[in-house]
Structure formats: C-alpha cells, structure tokens
Design an enzyme around this catalytic site. Structure first.
Site, mmCIF file in Angstrom:
data_model
loop_
_atom_site.group_PDB
_atom_site.id
_atom_site.type_symbol
_atom_site.label_atom_id
_atom_site.label_comp_id
_atom_site.label_asym_id
_atom_site.label_seq_id
_atom_site.Cartn_x
_atom_site.Cartn_y
_atom_site.Cartn_z
ATOM 1 N N GLY A 61 -55.860 51.971 -51.348
ATOM 2 C CA GLY A 61 -56.461 51.639 -49.963
ATOM 3 C C GLY A 61 -56.219 50.119 -49.878
ATOM 4 N N ARG A 80 -71.044 44.942 -27.775
ATOM 5 C CA ARG A 80 -72.196 45.644 -27.438
ATOM 6 C C ARG A 80 -73.414 45.470 -28.444
ATOM 7 N NH1 ARG A 80 -69.617 51.172 -26.348
ATOM 8 N NH2 ARG A 80 -68.239 50.499 -27.971
ATOM 9 N N GLN A 81 -73.129 45.225 -29.542
ATOM 10 C CA GLN A 81 -74.102 44.951 -30.608
ATOM 11 C C GLN A 81 -74.731 43.652 -30.583
ATOM 12 O OE1 GLN A 81 -75.469 47.934 -32.040
ATOM 13 N NE2 GLN A 81 -76.977 46.578 -33.123
ATOM 14 N N HIS A 113 -67.335 42.553 -23.389
ATOM 15 C CA HIS A 113 -68.618 43.218 -22.992
ATOM 16 C C HIS A 113 -69.664 42.204 -23.188
ATOM 17 C CE1 HIS A 113 -71.195 46.645 -22.011
ATOM 18 N NE2 HIS A 113 -72.089 45.797 -22.495
ATOM 19 N N LYS A 146 -78.342 53.574 -15.038
ATOM 20 C CA LYS A 146 -78.153 54.360 -16.282
ATOM 21 C C LYS A 146 -79.588 54.062 -17.138
ATOM 22 C CE LYS A 146 -75.068 53.237 -19.434
ATOM 23 N NZ LYS A 146 -73.781 52.913 -20.030
ATOM 24 N N ARG A 161 -79.996 54.969 -21.123
ATOM 25 C CA ARG A 161 -79.373 55.566 -22.264
ATOM 26 C C ARG A 161 -80.585 55.918 -23.246
ATOM 27 N NH1 ARG A 161 -74.783 55.839 -25.045
ATOM 28 N NH2 ARG A 161 -73.406 54.564 -23.541
ATOM 29 N N ASP A 208 -65.501 51.295 -15.249
ATOM 30 C CA ASP A 208 -66.452 50.837 -16.359
ATOM 31 C C ASP A 208 -65.524 49.810 -17.201
ATOM 32 O OD1 ASP A 208 -68.687 50.335 -17.545
ATOM 33 O OD2 ASP A 208 -69.077 52.196 -18.178
HETATM 34 C C1 R5P Z 1 -72.207 49.949 -21.612
HETATM 35 O O1 R5P Z 1 -73.060 49.000 -21.115
HETATM 36 C C2 R5P Z 1 -70.688 49.861 -21.151
HETATM 37 O O2 R5P Z 1 -70.535 49.190 -19.740
HETATM 38 C C3 R5P Z 1 -70.255 51.291 -20.961
HETATM 39 O O3 R5P Z 1 -70.900 52.041 -19.777
HETATM 40 C C4 R5P Z 1 -70.600 52.086 -22.352
HETATM 41 O O4 R5P Z 1 -70.052 51.479 -23.444
HETATM 42 C C5 R5P Z 1 -69.923 53.211 -22.175
HETATM 43 O O5 R5P Z 1 -70.447 54.145 -23.469
HETATM 44 P P1 R5P Z 1 -70.187 55.710 -23.554
HETATM 45 O O6 R5P Z 1 -68.790 56.211 -23.091
HETATM 46 O O7 R5P Z 1 -70.482 55.996 -24.785
HETATM 47 O O8 R5P Z 1 -71.039 56.213 -22.521
#
Ligand code: R5P
Length: 305
Positions: free
Chosen positions: A37, A94-95, A127, A191, A193, A218
């Site tokens: 690997g 995103r993290q 992002h 939205k 989540r 998006d």
């Molecule tokens: C989040 O804020 C991003 O802009 C996208 O909306 C998000 O990453 C989409 O993720 P998923 O396809 O898992 O809903």
C-alpha cells in the site's frame, strides 16, 4: 520551456488544457503502489530551474495527500525553482469549526499541510464559511477562482428561462452572483442539517417560480441530501423537472444516481472533480488566468532597475 505541469492521473484532461494555456510542458506523475500500500512517485528528472505546477484532484484526499507531498518535495530536490499547486477542489474546508467537543478543526490543519508542501495554491470556489477568505487560512499566496461566470454562461445557453434556487444561506454567495450574470431570478431557501445524512429545507416561493424552469445551485453535492430535499419540494409546485447545477461533484456513494431518481432532469457540474456524465463546464480557462498571475509574481522583472 521554463514551466512544467505535473498532473496526477485523474485530472489529465483538465491538466492538458491548462498546460496549453500556460505554455507548459506536461510531465505526468508516475505513481505506483507497492503490495503493502505504500506509494512510489516518479517525476521527470528534468526539473532544474523550472517553475512546476502540480495539478492534483483532491476528491479522495486522504489517499492522495502523502503522494502530493512526495511530488512537491521531489520536484524541489530535482531543482525546481518553484512548486505551485492547482487543486480545483479543496477538501476539508467544511470542517472549519469544532462542531462537537474534541473534534479536529481540519481546515486550518490541512491548510498548514499544503503550505508546507507548495509555494502557492490555486483552487475553485473553496467552501469558505466561517473562514471568509482563503488568505486568512493560508500564509502562501493563493488565488480563488470563481466558477460563477462559467456557470452563468451555461445557464444562459441551456436554461434561459431559469429560476435559480439556492438550498441554504451559504449558497447565497454563489447563487446571487450566477443569477446576476445570467440575468435570471433566484431564491435562497433555509436549511437545517440534522446529521450527516439528514437535512430539512424550507419551501420555495411558488409565485416567484411560476413559469420558470428551476435550477438548483450549490457549491458541493456530497451525500446529495440537500439537493434531494430541495428537489422534493420543487416537485410539489408543479414546475418542470429541475436541473441540478453544482461546482464540485463530490458525490459520496450513489449520490448522482439518487439525484436522478429524485427527479432531477439533469445534473451538471464543473470539471473540478471528474465525472463521466455531468462535467459540462470547463474550469481550465479561469484556472490559467489565476496561475499566470501567481507565476508572474515569482518571475523576476526584466525591466531595467
Ligand atoms: C454546505 O453548506 C454546502 O454548501 C452543501 O450544501 C453541502 O455540502 C451539501 O452536502 P450534502 O450533499 O451532503 O447534503
């Protein structure tokens, strides 16, 4: 030729287009894995004095990152004057906060990893949420290429009667810009989540959407739940089937197929992440402009002192 573009295997078509625009020689990474690997990367050894541009698809970053470091370090060792990175999709952005106690805040850690590897970075629509600017995260020179102009051109050419729908407040930055350029209306939904695989999205305004073809926009489709929830709402409004327009087609597991099953007429993306069916918007032209700017910063002026 004083520029050499070193593509990782998955982004070869984008890289070839980019190399032609940068007047760079293409010297692909040789990359093989041993049975255990571990990776062995091999570069064209003729790198003395050249500016290297590494082009790496980071969709599966955990399996690429170490090879990327090996490539950058080896290019320097072989005499490259500079080593830049074009990562059309920049992962881990995103993290950007600690959502739960003890979690890694991956975005700045990954940024440090990259800046220890390369001299500059170009990417497409990272992002950026709680880190509003790329240069707030990186200390090396960076350029953030916006896909909005190319996406707006696609909308104008293919769905001139569109209404753009942004599924959440974070999408407002892309959707508003694309809508203004394409001269079509837009709406941004709200939205919530509830988990990795569970989201709720508010209802679109049916009056504003009447007589229009919906295009859900998006920056990232990952699990697909955000887009699918939005598609479900749109289906109840009696509008034509929606098109999904996305910058980065991350598509975890079977997200693409589930989007089509949820009623998407078509799924269209840029080519920052290769996908055989939906890459319709080329980013090489805009990436080349950004690379030229960064390469020029590194080139000593020929003007008389
Ligand atoms: C989040 O804020 C991003 O802009 C996208 O909306 C998000 O990453 C989409 O993720 P998923 O396809 O898992 O809903």
């Amino acid at each position: 030729m004083s520029r050499v573009l070193i593509p990782f295997p998955d982004l070869q078509p984008l890289a070839v287009d980019l190399a032609a625009r940068l007047n760079a020689r293409v010297a692909p990474v040789g990359w093989r894995r041993f049975p255990d690997g571990e990776s062995l990367v091999t570069l064209d050894p003729q790198l003395s004095g050249v500016d290297v541009v590494v082009v790496a698809g980071l969709r599966n970053v955990d399996s690429v990152a170490l090879a990327l470091r090996f490539v950058a370090e080896t290019a320097r060792e072989l005499g490259a004057r500079s080593v830049g990175l074009v990562a059309p999709y920049l992962p881990y952005m995103r993290q950007d906060t600690r959502f739960h106690p003890g979690e890694a805040i991956s975005a700045p850690i990954f940024a440090r990893f990259l800046e220890q590897s390369v001299d500059w970075l170009v990417t497409v629509d990272p992002h950026l949420h709680r880190n509003p600017r790329l240069d707030g995260l990186f200390s090396i020179p960076t350029r953030h290429v916006a896909a909005a102009a190319a996406m707006a051109a696609w909308v104008q050419a293919n769905v001139p009667d569109a209404i753009l729908i942004g599924p959440d407040s974070e999408s407002a930055q892309w959707v508003g810009d694309i809508a203004a350029r394409a001269q079509v209306p837009f709406q941004v939904l709200a939205k919530i989540r509830e988990g990795d695989r569970s989201v709720r999205v508010s209802l679109p305004d049916p009056v504003a959407a009447r007589g229009r073809t919906p295009v859900v926009v998006d920056d990232i489709v990952s699990s697909g739940h955000t887009m699918i929830e939005t598609l479900k709402h749109l289906a109840t409004l009696g509008l034509p089937p929606a098109t999904c327009l996305v910058t980065h087609a991350v598509f975890s597991e079977d997200a693409y197929e589930r989007l089509l099953a949820a009623g998407a007429r078509r799924v269209v993306s840029t080519d920052t992440i290769p996908h055989p069916a939906c890459n319709a918007i080329a980013m090489a032209p805009a990436l080349a402009v950004a690379c030229e700017a960064l390469l020029a910063e590194r080139t000593p002026s020929l003007a008389a002192p």
